[in-house]
Motif scaffolding. Structure first.
Motif, PDB file in Angstrom:
ATOM      1  N   LEU A 167     -11.188 -49.200  -4.335  1.00  0.00           N
ATOM      2  CA  LEU A 167     -11.604 -48.674  -5.419  1.00  0.00           C
ATOM      3  C   LEU A 167     -11.546 -47.063  -5.793  1.00  0.00           C
ATOM      4  CD1 LEU A 167     -14.844 -50.851  -5.524  1.00  0.00           C
ATOM      5  CD2 LEU A 167     -12.865 -51.077  -6.936  1.00  0.00           C
ATOM      6  N   ARG A 168     -11.638 -46.430  -4.694  1.00  0.00           N
ATOM      7  CA  ARG A 168     -11.505 -44.772  -4.628  1.00  0.00           C
ATOM      8  C   ARG A 168     -10.005 -44.618  -5.126  1.00  0.00           C
ATOM      9  NH1 ARG A 168     -15.964 -42.439  -3.645  1.00  0.00           N
ATOM     10  NH2 ARG A 168     -17.537 -43.306  -2.387  1.00  0.00           N
ATOM     11  N   GLN A 169      -9.027 -45.224  -4.606  1.00  0.00           N
ATOM     12  CA  GLN A 169      -7.608 -45.177  -5.011  1.00  0.00           C
ATOM     13  C   GLN A 169      -7.555 -45.446  -6.626  1.00  0.00           C
ATOM     14  OE1 GLN A 169      -4.633 -47.305  -2.623  1.00  0.00           O
ATOM     15  NE2 GLN A 169      -5.967 -46.768  -0.547  1.00  0.00           N
ATOM     16  N   ILE A 170      -8.093 -46.396  -6.813  1.00  0.00           N
ATOM     17  CA  ILE A 170      -7.995 -46.836  -8.521  1.00  0.00           C
ATOM     18  C   ILE A 170      -8.650 -45.514  -9.176  1.00  0.00           C
ATOM     19  CG2 ILE A 170      -8.808 -48.117 -10.113  1.00  0.00           C
ATOM     20  CD1 ILE A 170      -8.617 -50.575  -8.051  1.00  0.00           C
ATOM     21  N   TRP A 171      -9.867 -45.076  -8.745  1.00  0.00           N
ATOM     22  CA  TRP A 171     -10.367 -43.890  -9.410  1.00  0.00           C
ATOM     23  C   TRP A 171      -9.621 -42.961  -9.443  1.00  0.00           C
ATOM     24  CZ3 TRP A 171     -15.500 -43.864 -11.403  1.00  0.00           C
ATOM     25  CH2 TRP A 171     -15.993 -42.445 -11.686  1.00  0.00           C
ATOM     26  N   GLU A 204      -5.506 -39.260 -12.246  1.00  0.00           N
ATOM     27  CA  GLU A 204      -4.080 -38.702 -12.443  1.00  0.00           C
ATOM     28  C   GLU A 204      -3.725 -39.000 -13.574  1.00  0.00           C
ATOM     29  OE1 GLU A 204       0.265 -38.857 -10.146  1.00  0.00           O
ATOM     30  OE2 GLU A 204      -1.589 -40.238  -9.354  1.00  0.00           O
ATOM     31  N   ALA A 205      -3.632 -40.463 -14.150  1.00  0.00           N
ATOM     32  CA  ALA A 205      -3.303 -40.803 -15.469  1.00  0.00           C
ATOM     33  C   ALA A 205      -3.723 -40.021 -16.524  1.00  0.00           C
ATOM     34  CB  ALA A 205      -3.428 -42.431 -15.698  1.00  0.00           C
ATOM     35  N   TYR A 206      -5.047 -39.680 -16.447  1.00  0.00           N
ATOM     36  CA  TYR A 206      -5.614 -38.963 -17.550  1.00  0.00           C
ATOM     37  C   TYR A 206      -5.019 -37.402 -17.503  1.00  0.00           C
ATOM     38  CZ  TYR A 206      -8.895 -35.923 -19.995  1.00  0.00           C
ATOM     39  OH  TYR A 206      -9.583 -35.044 -20.797  1.00  0.00           O
ATOM     40  N   GLU A 226      -1.540 -59.505 -16.317  1.00  0.00           N
ATOM     41  CA  GLU A 226      -2.777 -59.711 -16.516  1.00  0.00           C
ATOM     42  C   GLU A 226      -4.107 -59.359 -16.021  1.00  0.00           C
ATOM     43  OE1 GLU A 226      -2.166 -64.045 -16.809  1.00  0.00           O
ATOM     44  OE2 GLU A 226      -1.322 -64.005 -18.833  1.00  0.00           O
ATOM     45  N   HIS A 227      -3.985 -59.228 -14.635  1.00  0.00           N
ATOM     46  CA  HIS A 227      -4.994 -58.927 -13.642  1.00  0.00           C
ATOM     47  C   HIS A 227      -5.319 -57.428 -14.075  1.00  0.00           C
ATOM     48  CE1 HIS A 227      -4.707 -62.273 -10.704  1.00  0.00           C
ATOM     49  NE2 HIS A 227      -5.571 -62.705 -11.738  1.00  0.00           N
ATOM     50  N   HIS A 228      -4.070 -56.658 -14.232  1.00  0.00           N
ATOM     51  CA  HIS A 228      -4.416 -55.209 -14.339  1.00  0.00           C
ATOM     52  C   HIS A 228      -5.021 -55.029 -15.787  1.00  0.00           C
ATOM     53  CE1 HIS A 228      -3.615 -50.781 -14.749  1.00  0.00           C
ATOM     54  NE2 HIS A 228      -3.300 -51.126 -16.049  1.00  0.00           N
ATOM     55  N   LEU A 229      -4.615 -55.674 -16.644  1.00  0.00           N
ATOM     56  CA  LEU A 229      -5.297 -55.611 -17.991  1.00  0.00           C
ATOM     57  C   LEU A 229      -6.816 -55.917 -18.046  1.00  0.00           C
ATOM     58  CD1 LEU A 229      -4.889 -54.840 -21.008  1.00  0.00           C
ATOM     59  CD2 LEU A 229      -4.125 -57.131 -21.346  1.00  0.00           C
ATOM     60  N   MET A 230      -7.101 -56.689 -17.147  1.00  0.00           N
ATOM     61  CA  MET A 230      -8.674 -57.133 -17.115  1.00  0.00           C
ATOM     62  C   MET A 230      -9.132 -55.902 -16.366  1.00  0.00           C
ATOM     63  SD  MET A 230      -8.624 -61.328 -16.166  1.00  0.00           S
ATOM     64  CE  MET A 230      -8.854 -61.039 -14.460  1.00  0.00           C
ATOM     65  N   VAL A 231      -8.765 -55.570 -15.337  1.00  0.00           N
ATOM     66  CA  VAL A 231      -9.235 -54.217 -14.518  1.00  0.00           C
ATOM     67  C   VAL A 231      -9.462 -53.108 -15.608  1.00  0.00           C
ATOM     68  CG1 VAL A 231      -8.953 -52.557 -12.878  1.00  0.00           C
ATOM     69  CG2 VAL A 231      -8.661 -55.167 -12.530  1.00  0.00           C
ATOM     70  N   GLN A 232      -8.156 -52.795 -16.286  1.00  0.00           N
ATOM     71  CA  GLN A 232      -8.409 -51.722 -17.083  1.00  0.00           C
ATOM     72  C   GLN A 232      -9.263 -51.873 -18.471  1.00  0.00           C
ATOM     73  OE1 GLN A 232      -6.524 -48.715 -16.927  1.00  0.00           O
ATOM     74  NE2 GLN A 232      -8.047 -48.063 -18.190  1.00  0.00           N
ATOM     75  N   ARG A 233      -9.455 -53.018 -18.689  1.00  0.00           N
ATOM     76  CA  ARG A 233     -10.657 -53.160 -19.977  1.00  0.00           C
ATOM     77  C   ARG A 233     -12.044 -52.959 -19.351  1.00  0.00           C
ATOM     78  NH1 ARG A 233      -7.486 -58.460 -22.504  1.00  0.00           N
ATOM     79  NH2 ARG A 233      -6.431 -57.108 -24.048  1.00  0.00           N
ATOM     80  N   LYS A 234     -12.243 -53.266 -18.119  1.00  0.00           N
ATOM     81  CA  LYS A 234     -13.532 -53.131 -17.545  1.00  0.00           C
ATOM     82  C   LYS A 234     -13.641 -51.547 -17.245  1.00  0.00           C
ATOM     83  CE  LYS A 234     -15.588 -57.050 -17.254  1.00  0.00           C
ATOM     84  NZ  LYS A 234     -16.595 -57.166 -17.806  1.00  0.00           N
ATOM     85  N   LEU A 235     -12.641 -51.119 -16.954  1.00  0.00           N
ATOM     86  CA  LEU A 235     -12.878 -49.577 -16.483  1.00  0.00           C
ATOM     87  C   LEU A 235     -13.036 -48.680 -18.075  1.00  0.00           C
ATOM     88  CD1 LEU A 235      -9.592 -48.770 -14.338  1.00  0.00           C
ATOM     89  CD2 LEU A 235     -12.006 -48.523 -13.694  1.00  0.00           C
TER      90      LEU A 235
END
Length: 160
Positions: A9-13, A18-20, A135-144
Motif C-alpha cells: 500500500l505504501r508503494q502504491i501511495w 510520483e504520477a502526480y 480491470e483490477h487496476h481501474l477498480m483500485v484507481q477508482r477507489k483512490l
C-alpha cells in the motif's frame, strides 16, 4: 502478511505521488503541436471548443471545474493568438459563444493527433497486462479517486 500488505500500500501511495508530480510537471510545460506552442490549460480549452462549438466560458468552467474568470483569461490569450473567436449569442446579448477560427481548428487537429499518438504509445506499454489486470487496476484507481475526492471535500469544508 500484514506487513507485506502495508508495504505494498505504501508503494502504491508513492507511485501515486510520483504520477502526480509527473503530470504536474507535464501540465506546466509548453508543448509543440504542429507549428504551435500551447500549455495544457490552453489545449484543454481548444479541445472543448473544438468538440462543442458555441460553448460558453461558463460552460467551460463547469466542465473543467475552474472559475469562469480563470477560463476567461485563457480564452483571452487564445483570442489574442487568433485561435478562438467570441460571438454574441443572437438570442441573449449577455452570452458569448466560442468558436475556433480556421487556425484554431488546425491547432485542435494537431493536438488531437498528438493525443492519439500518446494514447497509442501508452496502450502499447500496457499490452503486457491482461484485461483482468487492467480491470483490477481501474477498480483500485477508482477507489483512490474516491479517497482524493473525500480529501478535497474535507479541505474545502475546513478552509472556508
Amino acid at each position: 502478511m500484514e506487513d507485506q500488505r502495508e508495504a505494498l500500500l505504501r508503494q502504491i501511495w508513492a507511485a501515486q505521488d510520483e504520477a502526480y508530480d509527473l503530470m504536474y510537471e507535464y501540465d506546466s510545460l509548453p508543448h509543440q503541436y504542429g507549428e504551435n506552442t500551447l500549455y495544457q490549460s490552453e489545449a484543454q480549452i481548444i479541445d472543448l471548443i473544438g468538440e462543442h462549438p458555441e460553448i460558453t466560458v461558463t460552460e467551460l468552467a463547469a466542465i473543467l471545474k475552474k472559475t469562469p474568470s480563470a477560463c476567461s483569461q485563457i480564452v483571452r490569450k487564445l483570442r489574442a493568438k487568433g485561435w478562438v473567436e467570441q460571438v454574441r449569442n443572437p438570442e441573449n446579448n449577455r452570452i458569448f459563444n466560442l468558436y475556433l477560427t480556421d487556425s484554431g481548428q488546425r491547432v485542435y487537429q494537431d493536438h488531437t493527433s498528438f493525443n492519439r499518438s500518446c494514447q497509442e504509445a501508452t496502450f502499447r506499454l500496457l499490452d503486457t497486462f491482461s484485461t483482468q489486470e487492467l480491470e483490477h487496476h481501474l477498480m483500485v484507481q477508482r477507489k483512490l479517486n474516491e479517497a482524493y475526492q473525500e480529501d478535497v471535500q474535507h479541505s474545502k469544508e475546513h478552509n472556508l
